[in-house]
Design a protein around this motif. Structure first.
Motif, short mmCIF file in Angstrom:
data_model
loop_
_atom_site.label_atom_id
_atom_site.label_comp_id
_atom_site.label_asym_id
_atom_site.label_seq_id
_atom_site.Cartn_x
_atom_site.Cartn_y
_atom_site.Cartn_z
N LEU A 199 0.81 -1.21 0.00
CA LEU A 199 0.00 0.00 0.00
C LEU A 199 0.85 1.27 0.00
N GLY A 200 2.16 1.09 0.04
CA GLY A 200 3.04 2.25 -0.10
C GLY A 200 3.87 2.62 1.10
N ALA A 201 3.85 1.81 2.16
CA ALA A 201 4.68 2.12 3.33
C ALA A 201 6.16 1.92 2.99
N LEU A 202 6.94 2.98 3.07
CA LEU A 202 8.36 2.89 2.77
C LEU A 202 9.19 2.69 4.03
N ILE A 203 8.56 2.85 5.18
CA ILE A 203 9.21 2.59 6.47
C ILE A 203 8.28 1.68 7.26
N ILE A 204 8.84 0.65 7.86
CA ILE A 204 8.05 -0.25 8.70
C ILE A 204 8.68 -0.30 10.09
N GLU A 205 7.86 0.00 11.08
CA GLU A 205 8.32 -0.10 12.47
C GLU A 205 7.55 -1.23 13.15
N LYS A 206 8.28 -2.10 13.81
CA LYS A 206 7.65 -3.23 14.48
C LYS A 206 8.45 -3.58 15.73
N HIS A 207 7.76 -3.81 16.83
CA HIS A 207 8.45 -4.22 18.04
C HIS A 207 9.14 -5.57 17.81
N PHE A 208 10.32 -5.72 18.43
CA PHE A 208 11.11 -6.92 18.24
C PHE A 208 11.52 -7.49 19.59
N THR A 209 11.52 -8.80 19.68
CA THR A 209 11.95 -9.47 20.91
C THR A 209 12.66 -10.78 20.58
N ASN A 210 13.51 -11.20 21.47
CA ASN A 210 14.14 -12.52 21.34
C ASN A 210 13.27 -13.62 21.95
N ASP A 211 12.28 -13.22 22.73
CA ASP A 211 11.45 -14.21 23.42
C ASP A 211 10.07 -13.63 23.67
N LYS A 212 9.06 -14.11 22.93
CA LYS A 212 7.71 -13.59 23.05
C LYS A 212 7.05 -13.95 24.38
N SER A 213 7.63 -14.90 25.11
CA SER A 213 7.03 -15.32 26.37
C SER A 213 7.47 -14.46 27.55
N LEU A 214 8.37 -13.53 27.35
CA LEU A 214 8.82 -12.67 28.44
C LEU A 214 7.68 -11.79 28.93
N PRO A 215 7.68 -11.43 30.21
CA PRO A 215 6.59 -10.58 30.75
C PRO A 215 6.71 -9.15 30.24
N GLY A 216 5.60 -8.45 30.31
CA GLY A 216 5.60 -7.06 29.88
C GLY A 216 4.59 -6.83 28.77
N ASN A 217 4.41 -5.58 28.40
CA ASN A 217 3.37 -5.19 27.46
C ASN A 217 3.81 -5.27 26.00
N ASP A 218 5.08 -5.54 25.75
CA ASP A 218 5.58 -5.50 24.38
C ASP A 218 5.91 -6.85 23.78
N HIS A 219 6.44 -7.76 24.56
CA HIS A 219 7.02 -8.98 24.00
C HIS A 219 6.00 -9.85 23.27
N TYR A 220 4.82 -10.01 23.81
CA TYR A 220 3.89 -10.99 23.27
C TYR A 220 3.32 -10.59 21.91
N HIS A 221 3.34 -9.30 21.58
CA HIS A 221 2.85 -8.89 20.26
C HIS A 221 4.00 -8.39 19.36
N ALA A 222 5.23 -8.65 19.78
CA ALA A 222 6.38 -8.27 18.96
C ALA A 222 6.71 -9.39 17.98
N MET A 223 7.56 -9.10 17.01
CA MET A 223 8.06 -10.16 16.15
C MET A 223 9.41 -10.63 16.67
N ASP A 224 9.71 -11.90 16.39
CA ASP A 224 11.00 -12.44 16.79
C ASP A 224 11.85 -12.70 15.56
N MET A 225 12.97 -13.39 15.73
CA MET A 225 13.89 -13.62 14.63
C MET A 225 13.24 -14.39 13.49
#
Length: 274
Positions: free
Chosen positions: A149-175
């Motif tokens: 659709l034309g997005a030239l920049i993509i920002e996405k949360h990243f984690t090494n482990d989606k099971s870690l506690p907190g508000n970010d890890h579970y909806h982040a992408m991993d490797m």
């Protein structure tokens, strides 16, 4: 207080690590002191959706004369316009706008990726991107669609482990997600190509000649005979006179004896001016 021990020394460690890994160090400032601390380290500033109306912060950042990425989550067009105006009037001439939905996580049905097209239309002189908070799917379809659709920049949360506690890890992408995304984007770039205008490409030249039709004689003609519609048929290959020129050929005379099934070329036609 949980994060009070993370200060300038820790940012310096992260900054040095990024230099060693040959990646850009980026951190989003939330106050004026953070802008001052980060200024020597970041190549550009990312501004959170939560600060799009924080004009003192926008002014401070724009005074650094560095490019800015501005997230637009939960924002109206009037708020985006005001933020852009503030940045530009204080010296920022490189601004990227990121479509964003300010939900953690964002439901797929709330992603509203068509807003990327809207931002591209309203701000044609800005680089438009997407800041994503949806749950990663196995094909990374949300992010690849944002690219289409034309997005030239993509920002996405990243984690090494989606099971870690907190508000970010579970909806982040991993490797694994990142690997899929890179492969998908590389494939999309290949099939999209780099030409915006419709035209034959190099690999079509031979096919174009073989597949198209030429004007071909349906019977023998003697030198000087006048060509009529009944004398012509359109046949492959397209190496002779194209059927688009048929009105110019009808009524012309042949310059030499020609046999049935001959592919007409312009040298077969008498010059009407002589």
């Amino acid at each position: 207080s949980k994060y009070d021990s993370f200060g300038e020394r820790e940012y310096e460690i992260l900054y040095r690590h990024c230099i060693e890994m040959e990646i850009d160090f980026i951190s989003t400032p939330f106050d004026l002191e953070a802008v001052k601390m980060l200024n020597e380290k970041v190549p550009f500033y990312k501004i959170s959706s939560s600060d799009i109306t924080n004009l003192p912060l926008l002014t401070c950042i724009s005074n650094t004369n560095k490019p800015v990425l501005l997230s637009t989550g939960a924002s109206t067009l009037a708020e985006i316009d005001a933020a852009v105006s503030c940045l530009e009037s204080n010296g920022t001439d490189q601004i990227g706008l990121l479509h964003c939905i300010l939900n953690y996580p964002t439901k797929d049905s709330d992603a509203h990726l068509k807003m990327i097209k809207s931002l591209r239309r309203i701000y044609p002189d800005k680089v438009i991107g997407y800041s994503d908070h949806t749950m990663p799917d196995k094909d990374m379809a949300v992010l690849t669609t944002s690219f289409l659709l034309g997005a030239l920049i993509i920002e996405k949360h990243f984690t090494n482990d989606k099971s870690l506690p907190g508000n970010d890890h579970y909806h982040a992408m991993d490797m694994d997600d990142l690997t899929v995304l890179r492969k998908k984007l590389d494939f999309l770039r290949v099939i999209i190509g780099n030409s915006d205008s419709k035209k034959p490409i190099r690999s079509e030249i031979l096919s174009r000649q073989n597949a198209r039709r030429s004007l071909v004689l349906s019977r023998n003609l003697a030198k000087g005979d006048k060509i009529t519609m009944n004398d012509l048929i359109c046949k492959r290959p397209g190496t002779g006179i194209a059927p688009t020129a048929i009105d110019s050929i009808i009524g012309s005379r042949v310059s030499k004896d020609l046999k049935e099934d001959h592919i007409l070329s312009w040298k077969d036609i008498e010059d009407k001016t002589t």
